[in-house]
Design an enzyme around this catalytic site. Structure first.
Site, PDB file in Angstrom:
ATOM      1  N   GLN A 142      -3.477   5.526   2.846  1.00  0.00           N
ATOM      2  CA  GLN A 142      -3.861   6.649   3.694  1.00  0.00           C
ATOM      3  C   GLN A 142      -5.348   6.580   4.043  1.00  0.00           C
ATOM      4  OE1 GLN A 142      -1.801  10.507   2.289  1.00  0.00           O
ATOM      5  NE2 GLN A 142      -1.864   9.241   0.462  1.00  0.00           N
ATOM      6  N   ILE A 201      -8.992   5.264   5.506  1.00  0.00           N
ATOM      7  CA  ILE A 201      -9.458   4.730   6.789  1.00  0.00           C
ATOM      8  C   ILE A 201     -10.675   3.823   6.601  1.00  0.00           C
ATOM      9  CG2 ILE A 201      -8.553   6.655   8.146  1.00  0.00           C
ATOM     10  CD1 ILE A 201     -11.319   7.931   8.099  1.00  0.00           C
ATOM     11  N   HIS A 215      -3.178   6.037   8.438  1.00  0.00           N
ATOM     12  CA  HIS A 215      -3.992   6.997   9.175  1.00  0.00           C
ATOM     13  C   HIS A 215      -5.051   6.320  10.037  1.00  0.00           C
ATOM     14  CE1 HIS A 215      -2.926  10.159   5.865  1.00  0.00           C
ATOM     15  NE2 HIS A 215      -1.899   9.824   6.616  1.00  0.00           N
ATOM     16  N   GLY A 226      -4.330   7.706  -6.513  1.00  0.00           N
ATOM     17  CA  GLY A 226      -5.435   8.375  -5.845  1.00  0.00           C
ATOM     18  C   GLY A 226      -5.047   9.260  -4.683  1.00  0.00           C
ATOM     19  N   THR A 236      -5.474  14.433 -10.934  1.00  0.00           N
ATOM     20  CA  THR A 236      -4.716  15.677 -11.109  1.00  0.00           C
ATOM     21  C   THR A 236      -3.221  15.393 -11.116  1.00  0.00           C
ATOM     22  OG1 THR A 236      -4.770  16.051  -8.715  1.00  0.00           O
ATOM     23  CG2 THR A 236      -6.489  17.082 -10.023  1.00  0.00           C
TER      24      THR A 236
END
Length: 384
Positions: free
Chosen positions: A125, A127, A142, A234, A267
């Site tokens: 994801q 860039i 993305h 991540g 998390t």
């Protein structure tokens, strides 16, 4: 059985679990890796929203523009001239940081999977295009900050320093291709047409990915190859279409003996992932990679652990088979009640064999690469 590993716990507590997980990784032949912004945090790219982050730098340049951090990545910002200027300044600042960033230990880990012939594909994801110099087969879901794209004709060019300087002032450069076409029309005495401007070749929220169909086909092809491992690192898993792909891949991986799905992030994932991830590693991805690399380097340990895991898997299977036999015995000793013969009615309700088979096939159809936030509206669309 789900295993949760907190990197912050004492080494003697988590070491056996990391050893087992490393053994699964060592024997993988077709791995898929999915990455998010968390794997690039140690590369020199700061958090966007920290006190000295990019967003505050941009606000200093455009104090009159009210724009939240998330809105800097939303296509709706192009409706307002002030927010457009803010966007271009932000992109120039971001490019400067990416240009000085280096691949992290996590990027190098993915590269090692590539060199060993284990990596099927990396879906990122991010860039920042940090995978490129490592020759990792990465799909940029993305887009990329390496290029700029025309807002009108979709021509692409390298994101040069000259373009970055223009973006820094809040202005968009004119597209060279559009400019050339317009000059030729003027020479021929034809009427003027609109001329496009350049912007970074990234995919914002609420807009389509220009390579959406080809990305969708790659995902279908990768799933057909029956991957045996997936590592998701991540990312907080907010994009609906990526979530769908991960769940489809996990279903296929779990059909293979020893196939596992791993989540590594600072998390925890939400409850919807309870039956998707076999291992949840809570902590910094680089720190987990450092532990894992040490285990993988010990070939003797990996072989011993693989034998242990196979033995345990066999024992669990034998135990499950024994329980099934007990259930069958109970059914044999249960009196059978007489029922009416409704075979004709039952047959009529059953779907045809052809229809049943079609439902069992795993495919991704109508791959729309509209990137939306995870809202109620987004859930109603198939998006990336």
């Amino acid at each position: 059985m789900k295993v949760k590993i907190a990197i912050s716990e004492p080494a003697e507590v988590i070491d056996p679990f990391i050893t087992d997980l490393s053994s699964y990784i060592a024997k993988s032949k077709r791995a898929i890796v999915v990455t998010g912004a968390g794997i690039s945090c140690s590369s020199g790219i700061p958090d966007f929203r920290s006190s000295d982050g990019l967003y505050n730098l941009v606000k200093q340049r455009h104090p009159d523009t009210v724009l939240r951090g998330k809105e800097l990545f939303d296509a709706t910002l192009f409706r307002n001239e002030k927010t457009i200027k803010c966007f271009y300044t932000f992109m120039a600042e971001l490019r400067a940081l990416i240009s000085n960033a280096n691949p992290t230990l996590t990027h190098q880990f993915i590269q090692s999977l590539t060199h060993k012939g284990q990596l099927l594909r990396c879906y990122t994801q991010n860039i920042d295009f940090l995978e490129e110099n490592l020759n990792i087969p990465a799909i940029q879901l993305h887009g990329t900050m390496k290029e700029v794209r025309c807002t009108l004709c979709s021509a692409t060019y390298d994101f040069t320093d000259d373009y970055a300087q223009q973006f820094m002032t809040g202005e968009a450069p004119i597209c060279p291709q559009c400019e050339s076409v317009e000059a030729e029309r003027a020479r021929q005495g034809k009427r003027q047409l609109a001329v496009g401007t350049l912007r970074p070749a990234i995919v914002l929220y609420n807009e389509d990915h220009p390579n959406g169909e080809s990305i969708g086909q790659l995902q279908v092809n990768d799933l057909k190859k029956k991957p045996d491992l997936m590592i998701v690192m991540g990312t907080s898993l907010k994009i609906p279409a990526l979530k769908k792909f991960i769940k489809q891949a996990a279903k296929i991986i779990h059909e293979k003996p020893g196939g596992i799905v791993v989540f590594v992030n600072r998390t925890s994932p939400t409850k919807e992932w309870e039956k998707v991830f076999d291992y949840e590693v809570l902590g910094d991805t680089d720190e987990w990679v450092e532990w894992t690399n040490k285990k993988l380097a010990d070939e003797k340990l990996m072989n011993q652990t693989a034998l242990k895991l196979r033995r345990l898997a066999k024992e669990r299977q034998e135990s499950a088979d024994y329980e099934d036999d007990d259930d069958d015995d109970e059914k044999e000793n249960t009196p059978v009640r007489k029922r009416r013969n409704n075979s004709a009615k039952t047959t009529a309700k059953q779907p045809s064999l052809k229809r049943t088979l079609s439902k069992s096939q795993t495919t991704i159809t109508h791959f729309a690469v509209t990137k939306r936030r995870n809202t109620a509206h987004a859930k109603a669309n198939k998006v990336v």
